[in-house]
Design a protein around this motif. Sequence first.
Motif, mmCIF file in Angstrom:
data_model
loop_
_atom_site.group_PDB
_atom_site.id
_atom_site.type_symbol
_atom_site.label_atom_id
_atom_site.label_comp_id
_atom_site.label_asym_id
_atom_site.label_seq_id
_atom_site.Cartn_x
_atom_site.Cartn_y
_atom_site.Cartn_z
ATOM 1 N N MET A 261 -10.848 -3.590 9.720
ATOM 2 C CA MET A 261 -9.502 -4.082 9.416
ATOM 3 C C MET A 261 -9.445 -5.604 9.371
ATOM 4 S SD MET A 261 -7.205 -1.430 11.688
ATOM 5 C CE MET A 261 -5.710 -2.394 11.446
ATOM 6 N N ALA A 262 -10.376 -6.271 10.062
ATOM 7 C CA ALA A 262 -10.392 -7.733 10.045
ATOM 8 C C ALA A 262 -10.951 -8.281 8.744
ATOM 9 C CB ALA A 262 -11.212 -8.261 11.227
ATOM 10 N N ALA A 263 -11.610 -7.416 7.976
ATOM 11 C CA ALA A 263 -12.168 -7.832 6.682
ATOM 12 C C ALA A 263 -11.129 -7.611 5.582
ATOM 13 C CB ALA A 263 -13.435 -7.034 6.388
ATOM 14 N N PRO A 264 -11.246 -8.325 4.461
ATOM 15 C CA PRO A 264 -10.330 -8.114 3.329
ATOM 16 C C PRO A 264 -10.600 -6.776 2.667
ATOM 17 C CG PRO A 264 -12.070 -9.620 2.713
ATOM 18 C CD PRO A 264 -12.231 -9.386 4.182
ATOM 19 N N THR A 265 -9.712 -6.382 1.779
ATOM 20 C CA THR A 265 -9.861 -5.128 1.054
ATOM 21 C C THR A 265 -9.977 -5.389 -0.441
ATOM 22 O OG1 THR A 265 -7.459 -4.853 0.877
ATOM 23 C CG2 THR A 265 -8.548 -3.827 2.779
ATOM 24 N N VAL A 266 -10.512 -4.422 -1.148
ATOM 25 C CA VAL A 266 -10.573 -4.455 -2.607
ATOM 26 C C VAL A 266 -10.052 -3.130 -3.130
ATOM 27 C CG1 VAL A 266 -12.490 -6.091 -2.767
ATOM 28 C CG2 VAL A 266 -12.960 -3.639 -2.571
ATOM 29 N N GLY A 267 -9.593 -3.140 -4.363
ATOM 30 C CA GLY A 267 -9.056 -1.928 -4.972
ATOM 31 C C GLY A 267 -7.542 -1.956 -5.001
ATOM 32 N N TYR A 268 -6.957 -1.090 -5.812
ATOM 33 C CA TYR A 268 -5.511 -1.076 -6.017
ATOM 34 C C TYR A 268 -4.870 0.182 -5.462
ATOM 35 C CZ TYR A 268 -6.567 -5.013 -9.037
ATOM 36 O OH TYR A 268 -7.006 -6.219 -9.514
#
Length: 346
Positions: A261-268
């Motif tokens: 959760m501390a990392a960014p996310t990708v995708g829509y």
Amino acid sequence: MHAHRRTFLVSRRALAVTALAAVLALAACAADEGQAAGPKPGETATLADGRKINLRCQGHGAPTVIFESGFGAHAGAWAKVQPTVARRTRTCAYDRAGMGLSDDGPLPRDGAAIARDLDQALTEAGIEGPYILVGHSAGALYARLFAARRLGEVQGLVLVDPTVEHLARPGADGLNGIRGRLSRCLAVAEVSPPAEDARWQGCAPPGDGEAAARARAPDRWRNQLSELNAIFGPTSEAVARVGSLLNDVPAYVITASDTAMAAPTVGYDKPQSILELQHLRMALSFSPGYQRTVYASHLVMNDRPEVVIEAVVAMIDAAQAGKPPPALPPSETGEAVGEPGSAFPR
């Protein structure tokens, strides 16, 4: 096409934030993991250069499970896991050079040196394979390097919220806070004030025991600084050079929800943590490989020891039966990459 290109660019920019998640995880190791249990003497292995490595082994049987702790931690990090696993087979946790009750080592303290020390220590102590390696955080890098040295003797890997090689660039890895603390402790050790001096706060444990005495030696802090500085440099490069050597080793990759959760996310439609995707990519390099996300902080073996125990025992059972390990249970977050709990064979 443009959407894919935009996602790729976002992913590249997000790597710095993902590195921050890894840094926070490493900081958690340095601050908390080693405090799970104090250093305790075990079996001593004397290396060719005369240095002594402290091994804490429990149980009997094969394969032997080797526990590799994360950065800043000694064998006590596995206090909630090792005794239960030891009811099934022989287990050994150990203090790396510069940690716990092991002697300091020559510089550099990179992953290759750490894996070489473990290799020699097991030989000198007569702890024979086959092995299952359990590595936490940066210890997962060292576990993979050891497995490459003992190709054919390692029957499985359990990687607990593992550090991803080359996730950050040396010098721009966000680790300066940890470096600053280690450098401060080194400076204090070099002037060697009395044990009760307040400058030891956060550096040496209280008391006059062996662990406290070792923590007051400058080489202890030089070892830890060297290990830290190598993680995203020489250690990552050594892991990358392993290439396809470990493709036929089965592996479990366990991701901590807090770190993901501390990392960014990708995708829509269904955004995915970049760290989870990195862990999936890691799982893909083994056959079979499984990735699972569980609700826990980076210190999974402290928060959820049963998760680690179940994974290790499943790997032991598979090795003893001469079969591939079963799939991990589904991810607890319900947002697993790929099929939750599914295998990723080559």
